[in-house]
Design a protein around this motif. Structure first.
Motif, short mmCIF file in Angstrom:
data_model
loop_
_atom_site.label_atom_id
_atom_site.label_comp_id
_atom_site.label_asym_id
_atom_site.label_seq_id
_atom_site.Cartn_x
_atom_site.Cartn_y
_atom_site.Cartn_z
N GLY A 32 0.68 -1.37 -0.05
CA GLY A 32 -0.04 0.13 0.15
C GLY A 32 0.95 1.41 0.09
O GLY A 32 0.29 2.25 -0.12
N SER A 33 2.20 1.24 0.06
CA SER A 33 2.91 2.42 0.23
C SER A 33 4.22 2.19 -0.89
O SER A 33 5.15 1.40 -0.50
CB SER A 33 3.46 2.61 1.54
OG SER A 33 4.37 3.56 1.74
N SER A 34 4.09 3.05 -1.81
CA SER A 34 5.37 3.03 -2.60
C SER A 34 6.65 3.74 -1.89
O SER A 34 7.69 3.24 -2.09
CB SER A 34 5.05 4.00 -3.98
OG SER A 34 4.65 5.14 -3.65
N LEU A 35 6.24 4.56 -1.19
CA LEU A 35 7.52 5.12 -0.21
C LEU A 35 8.33 4.14 0.47
O LEU A 35 9.32 4.05 0.56
CB LEU A 35 6.69 6.45 0.55
CG LEU A 35 8.06 6.91 1.75
CD1 LEU A 35 9.18 7.28 1.13
CD2 LEU A 35 7.32 8.20 2.49
N ARG A 36 7.22 3.41 1.21
CA ARG A 36 7.88 2.26 2.16
C ARG A 36 8.69 1.16 1.21
O ARG A 36 9.80 0.78 1.82
CB ARG A 36 6.85 1.55 2.91
CG ARG A 36 6.05 2.52 4.03
CD ARG A 36 5.23 1.78 4.89
NE ARG A 36 5.71 0.89 5.73
CZ ARG A 36 5.18 -0.42 5.95
NH1 ARG A 36 4.22 -0.71 5.59
NH2 ARG A 36 5.84 -1.36 6.85
N ARG A 37 8.01 0.77 0.17
CA ARG A 37 8.87 -0.04 -0.68
C ARG A 37 10.01 0.46 -1.09
O ARG A 37 11.14 -0.25 -1.33
CB ARG A 37 7.90 -0.40 -1.96
CG ARG A 37 6.71 -1.30 -1.74
CD ARG A 37 6.04 -1.64 -3.05
NE ARG A 37 5.65 -0.79 -3.88
CZ ARG A 37 4.29 -0.04 -3.85
NH1 ARG A 37 3.54 -0.40 -2.67
NH2 ARG A 37 4.04 0.75 -4.69
N ASN A 38 10.06 1.86 -1.64
CA ASN A 38 11.41 2.38 -1.99
C ASN A 38 12.48 2.66 -0.98
O ASN A 38 13.57 2.42 -1.08
CB ASN A 38 11.11 3.76 -2.62
CG ASN A 38 10.22 3.63 -3.83
OD1 ASN A 38 10.11 2.68 -4.60
ND2 ASN A 38 9.66 4.60 -4.13
#
Length: 178
Positions: A105-111
């Motif tokens: 749910g979070s591209s920031l957390r994935r990055n």
């Protein structure tokens, strides 16, 4: 090599002292070397966003965040790291601050996961794909809690999306993808 307690190893999901050293080294390197690939952010939109009040992510509560559309900026050590748009700043920023093992749910957390652990976002981006360990999720959340967050409210979702597009056209922070 350092010697770590079992609780230290469990917190970061490390199997042994060697793996714990590698995790801590990756966190140190990521924290000290996150500088933008391009020139400093510039232009009137960036000036507005950079002038917005910054709040330590570690001190944010859900009630601090507006339930309105807008654009938000994560900065670390005064350096812009990620810019995003939200239909509800409250819901989106809360999602980014989550601590679960699913990063879908979070591209920031994935990055941030890729930055810290070299696990590509396409591996952790689908809810049915790889999830991170509890220790990795804790490290990702810890990295984010070391950031400052600022935002600009917009009247509509369309205005927020247009502002983010203009911001990213001028400058793409290192944790934003193409």
């Amino acid at each position: 090599m350092n010697s770590y307690s079992h609780s230290d190893l469990n917190i970061y999901g490390a199997e042994d002292d060697f793996e714990m050293d590698a995790i801590l080294d990756a966190i140190d390197e990521a924290t000290s070397s996150t500088t933008p690939d391009s020139a400093e952010p510039s232009g009137k939109d960036w000036t507005r966003l950079l002038a917005a009040p910054r709040r330590a992510a570690s001190n944010l509560t859900r009630s601090d965040l507006p339930n309105e559309p807008g654009v938000y900026l994560w900065s670390r050590n005064e350096v812009p790291q990620y810019v995003g748009t939200a239909t509800s700043l409250q819901k989106r920023l809360s999602t980014h601050l989550g601590g679960g093992v699913s990063l879908a749910g979070s591209s920031l957390r994935r990055n941030v996961c890729e930055l810290l652990f070299q696990i590509p976002p396409n591996v952790t981006g689908n809810p049915t794909r790889q999830k991170v360990t509890t220790g990795q999720a804790t490290a990702i959340r810890g990295w984010l809690l070391g950031c400052d967050v600022s935002w600009l409210r917009e009247h509509t979702e369309r205005d927020a999306a247009a502002l983010e597009a203009r911001l990213r056209l001028v400058y793409r922070p290192p944790l934003n993808r193409v």
